[in-house]
Design a protein around this motif. Structure first.
Motif, PDB file in Angstrom:
ATOM      1  N   VAL A 196      27.577 -21.398  -4.860  1.00  0.00           N
ATOM      2  CA  VAL A 196      28.414 -22.478  -5.374  1.00  0.00           C
ATOM      3  C   VAL A 196      29.270 -21.947  -6.511  1.00  0.00           C
ATOM      4  CG1 VAL A 196      26.914 -24.388  -4.712  1.00  0.00           C
ATOM      5  CG2 VAL A 196      26.526 -23.242  -6.878  1.00  0.00           C
ATOM      6  N   ALA A 197      30.493 -22.439  -6.569  1.00  0.00           N
ATOM      7  CA  ALA A 197      31.377 -22.110  -7.681  1.00  0.00           C
ATOM      8  C   ALA A 197      31.100 -23.050  -8.841  1.00  0.00           C
ATOM      9  CB  ALA A 197      32.829 -22.219  -7.226  1.00  0.00           C
ATOM     10  N   ALA A 198      31.710 -22.780  -9.978  1.00  0.00           N
ATOM     11  CA  ALA A 198      31.510 -23.614 -11.156  1.00  0.00           C
ATOM     12  C   ALA A 198      31.988 -25.038 -10.873  1.00  0.00           C
ATOM     13  CB  ALA A 198      32.269 -23.031 -12.342  1.00  0.00           C
ATOM     14  N   GLY A 199      31.104 -26.004 -11.064  1.00  0.00           N
ATOM     15  CA  GLY A 199      31.428 -27.402 -10.831  1.00  0.00           C
ATOM     16  C   GLY A 199      31.373 -27.839  -9.385  1.00  0.00           C
ATOM     17  N   GLU A 200      31.119 -26.926  -8.467  1.00  0.00           N
ATOM     18  CA  GLU A 200      31.059 -27.271  -7.042  1.00  0.00           C
ATOM     19  C   GLU A 200      29.672 -27.772  -6.679  1.00  0.00           C
ATOM     20  OE1 GLU A 200      31.767 -25.189  -2.639  1.00  0.00           O
ATOM     21  OE2 GLU A 200      31.537 -23.959  -4.452  1.00  0.00           O
ATOM     22  N   THR A 201      29.628 -28.687  -5.724  1.00  0.00           N
ATOM     23  CA  THR A 201      28.362 -29.216  -5.212  1.00  0.00           C
ATOM     24  C   THR A 201      28.311 -29.020  -3.702  1.00  0.00           C
ATOM     25  OG1 THR A 201      28.170 -30.878  -6.960  1.00  0.00           O
ATOM     26  CG2 THR A 201      26.909 -31.264  -4.946  1.00  0.00           C
ATOM     27  N   ARG A 202      27.232 -28.428  -3.260  1.00  0.00           N
ATOM     28  CA  ARG A 202      27.019 -28.262  -1.822  1.00  0.00           C
ATOM     29  C   ARG A 202      25.615 -28.764  -1.487  1.00  0.00           C
ATOM     30  NH1 ARG A 202      28.752 -22.586   0.548  1.00  0.00           N
ATOM     31  NH2 ARG A 202      28.794 -23.892   2.412  1.00  0.00           N
ATOM     32  N   GLU A 203      25.428 -29.063  -0.221  1.00  0.00           N
ATOM     33  CA  GLU A 203      24.159 -29.650   0.207  1.00  0.00           C
ATOM     34  C   GLU A 203      23.590 -28.906   1.397  1.00  0.00           C
ATOM     35  OE1 GLU A 203      25.114 -33.682   0.996  1.00  0.00           O
ATOM     36  OE2 GLU A 203      25.107 -34.272  -1.112  1.00  0.00           O
ATOM     37  N   VAL A 243      22.895 -28.748  -4.408  1.00  0.00           N
ATOM     38  CA  VAL A 243      23.032 -27.655  -5.361  1.00  0.00           C
ATOM     39  C   VAL A 243      24.369 -27.800  -6.074  1.00  0.00           C
ATOM     40  CG1 VAL A 243      22.954 -25.160  -5.686  1.00  0.00           C
ATOM     41  CG2 VAL A 243      21.717 -26.201  -3.783  1.00  0.00           C
ATOM     42  N   THR A 244      24.347 -27.768  -7.407  1.00  0.00           N
ATOM     43  CA  THR A 244      25.555 -27.919  -8.213  1.00  0.00           C
ATOM     44  C   THR A 244      25.697 -26.736  -9.159  1.00  0.00           C
ATOM     45  OG1 THR A 244      25.326 -30.325  -8.146  1.00  0.00           O
ATOM     46  CG2 THR A 244      26.795 -29.416  -9.820  1.00  0.00           C
ATOM     47  N   GLY A 245      26.874 -26.125  -9.186  1.00  0.00           N
ATOM     48  CA  GLY A 245      27.137 -25.037 -10.120  1.00  0.00           C
ATOM     49  C   GLY A 245      27.385 -25.570 -11.514  1.00  0.00           C
ATOM     50  N   GLU A 246      26.524 -25.193 -12.453  1.00  0.00           N
ATOM     51  CA  GLU A 246      26.619 -25.706 -13.813  1.00  0.00           C
ATOM     52  C   GLU A 246      27.173 -24.684 -14.795  1.00  0.00           C
ATOM     53  OE1 GLU A 246      22.680 -27.002 -14.693  1.00  0.00           O
ATOM     54  OE2 GLU A 246      22.879 -28.880 -13.543  1.00  0.00           O
ATOM     55  N   GLY A 247      27.319 -23.438 -14.367  1.00  0.00           N
ATOM     56  CA  GLY A 247      27.844 -22.403 -15.261  1.00  0.00           C
ATOM     57  C   GLY A 247      29.345 -22.264 -15.138  1.00  0.00           C
ATOM     58  N   ARG A 248      29.877 -21.189 -15.736  1.00  0.00           N
ATOM     59  CA  ARG A 248      31.315 -20.932 -15.703  1.00  0.00           C
ATOM     60  C   ARG A 248      31.708 -19.989 -14.580  1.00  0.00           C
ATOM     61  NH1 ARG A 248      32.809 -20.020 -22.138  1.00  0.00           N
ATOM     62  NH2 ARG A 248      32.112 -22.085 -22.867  1.00  0.00           N
ATOM     63  N   SER A 249      30.729 -19.352 -13.978  1.00  0.00           N
ATOM     64  CA  SER A 249      31.017 -18.380 -12.924  1.00  0.00           C
ATOM     65  C   SER A 249      30.374 -18.826 -11.620  1.00  0.00           C
ATOM     66  CB  SER A 249      30.506 -16.988 -13.311  1.00  0.00           C
ATOM     67  OG  SER A 249      29.099 -17.029 -13.538  1.00  0.00           O
ATOM     68  N   ARG A 250      30.748 -18.177 -10.553  1.00  0.00           N
ATOM     69  CA  ARG A 250      30.199 -18.494  -9.243  1.00  0.00           C
ATOM     70  C   ARG A 250      28.759 -18.018  -9.152  1.00  0.00           C
ATOM     71  NH1 ARG A 250      32.124 -19.771  -4.253  1.00  0.00           N
ATOM     72  NH2 ARG A 250      30.927 -19.043  -2.457  1.00  0.00           N
ATOM     73  N   GLN A 251      27.914 -18.870  -8.611  1.00  0.00           N
ATOM     74  CA  GLN A 251      26.498 -18.545  -8.446  1.00  0.00           C
ATOM     75  C   GLN A 251      26.247 -18.133  -6.996  1.00  0.00           C
ATOM     76  OE1 GLN A 251      24.245 -18.678 -11.116  1.00  0.00           O
ATOM     77  NE2 GLN A 251      26.155 -19.015 -12.269  1.00  0.00           N
ATOM     78  N   ARG A 252      25.570 -17.016  -6.846  1.00  0.00           N
ATOM     79  CA  ARG A 252      25.324 -16.500  -5.513  1.00  0.00           C
ATOM     80  C   ARG A 252      24.263 -17.319  -4.790  1.00  0.00           C
ATOM     81  NH1 ARG A 252      20.608 -13.570  -5.497  1.00  0.00           N
ATOM     82  NH2 ARG A 252      19.757 -12.987  -7.544  1.00  0.00           N
TER      83      ARG A 252
END
Length: 436
Positions: free
Chosen positions: A153-160, A124-133
């Motif tokens: 995930v935060a903006a630009g962060e990738t988690r698995e 999962v990768t955050g593609e927006g400008r804000s944190r995604q719940r």
């Protein structure tokens, strides 16, 4: 909005093989998992909103209540209609919005043996400008759908998220696409959005490590002699008078001295050993699914050993592309062969072993050793008829799968028939065949 159950999580590709049994998936979030292989296909498009029966009922109450209440002047009906409309409006608010996340699905172990477990990675990768719940999602695994929880995930962060997928049976399991699910608290509707592509998990058949090299079953390790004559080869045939243009290196000087005339060696042309493995896919050639699975494992074991020995190999066990052909599997590498074997299955209208042998003999006339693999419903006379399709001198060995039966080895002229009850019996059967 459209009614009925959603399509994105329940629909199945009929060409994808099944994954049966096993416990549900257990996920754990991690930020430093290994890089998985990319998804097999592009992401699927989003699906429309699906409304449940309760949702349609409340919507109908809202429309009818307001319409009849205004038309008849019934305040009670107007109140009921307004209440139902308010519930529909609140439920719709939960479905509004866009998730700015990218999702990819892949498999760490692309190949796994039946009975094992594979690790599926959802990134999962955050593609927006804000944190995604954190969000709920669904992952199709073969013919079932598993619910997973995607991390925030935060903006630009990738988690698995890593999932353990049980691979109970041989097959090709389709994974994905991962679908984000939005639901209202009343259970009136759900909105789905497919965010990933698909990945394939190849569940290989079990194989046995054969101790006998496939070349050990051939009569001539250097090649099989043919009736075609040549001036240069390794199989000596006879002497003939010298003709202008002959290579002087082939002059037989001892015979020349005795006869007083130049004589040169003549050879029989040989061909490189070509091992053929053919498996019948006809449902009538097997008494049970267990026989078919044992036969597939036997084909994989023989093919894997031939590839390791460097023997020229052709495996026929797939569905033919055109009529009058036999389906040829990839056999350049062990992984390719087992991948193709993962996807074969019994076909009610497939050509039985005798007809398959006839077709294979036409497609591979240079065969030197043939393994014909089938089930216990094929009698010896049919196996002899199958072996008769190959040229004289071609070694034919029939492997008959019959689970839990004692192993036997019978030789009928150039045909050897070995019956196996377990996969380990194939190892002993081939060892006995070398000395038979």
């Amino acid at each position: 909005m459209t009614g009925g159950p959603p399509d994105s999580a329940r629909s199945r590709d009929p060409g994808a093989a099944q994954s049966r049994g096993g416990p549900g998936l257990r996920g754990r979030s991690t930020t430093d998992a290994r890089q998985p292989a990319p998804a097999a296909t592009a992401a699927a498009p989003s699906r429309p909103v699906a409304v449940s029966a309760a949702g349609w009922a409340v919507l109908a109450v809202a429309v009818l209540g307001l319409a009849l209440g205004v038309a008849l002047g019934w305040t009670e009906l107007v109140v009921v209609g307004l209440t139902a409309a308010l519930l529909v409006f609140v439920a719709a608010l939960f479905l509004v919005g866009r998730s700015s996340v990218g999702v990819a699905v892949s498999v760490l172990e692309r190949q796994v043996v039946a009975g094992g477990t594979a690790t599926v990675v959802v990134r999962v990768t955050g593609e927006g400008r804000s944190r995604q719940r954190a969000r709920d999602a669904e992952l199709p695994v073969g013919d079932r759908v598993e619910s997973i929880r995607l991390p925030a995930v935060a903006a630009g962060e990738t988690r698995e998220v890593q999932l353990r997928v049980p691979a109970a049976r041989r097959g090709v399991v389709q994974l994905g696409p991962v679908t984000l699910v939005r639901r209202d608290p009343f259970g009136f509707a759900r909105r789905e959005s497919a965010r990933s592509g698909r990945a394939l998990l190849y569940v290989h058949p079990p194989t046995a490590a054969l101790t006998v090299a496939t070349s050990g079953l051939l009569r001539d390790l250097e090649g099989i002699a043919t009736t075609d004559l040549t001036d240069s080869d390794i199989a000596f045939h006879a002497l003939r008078p010298y003709v202008a243009g002959d290579d002087r290196r082939h002059i037989h000087w001892k015979s020349t001295a005795k006869t007083g005339a130049f004589l040169v060696r003549q050879f029989e042309q040989t061909r490189r050993s070509h091992l053929i493995v053919l498996q019948s896919l006809a449902a009538a050639d097997y008494a049970s699914d267990e026989e078919f699975e044992l036969a597939v494992s036997a084909v994989g074991s023989i093919g894997a050993r031939a590839i390791a020995d460097g023997t020229t190999l052709s495996v026929f066990a797939g569905a033919p592309r055109t009529r009058g052909e036999a389906g040829r599997l990839r056999s350049r590498g062990r992984r390719e062969l087992l991948d193709d074997l993962s996807g074969i299955h019994e076909l009610p209208g497939a050509t039985p072993v005798t007809g398959l042998a006839r077709t294979v003999a036409q497609q591979a006339p240079d065969a030197s050793l043939v393994f014909a693999v089938c089930g216990s419903t094929v009698p010896a006379r049919r196996l002899r008829a199958a072996a008769a399709n190959f040229a004289p001198g071609v070694e034919v060995m029939a492997v008959v799968a019959r689970p839990e039966s004692p192993p036997t080895l019978v030789r009928i002229e150039s045909l050897r028939i070995t019956r196996i009850g377990y996969l380990d019996d194939l190892v002993r059967g081939l060892a006995r065949a070398v000395g038979a």
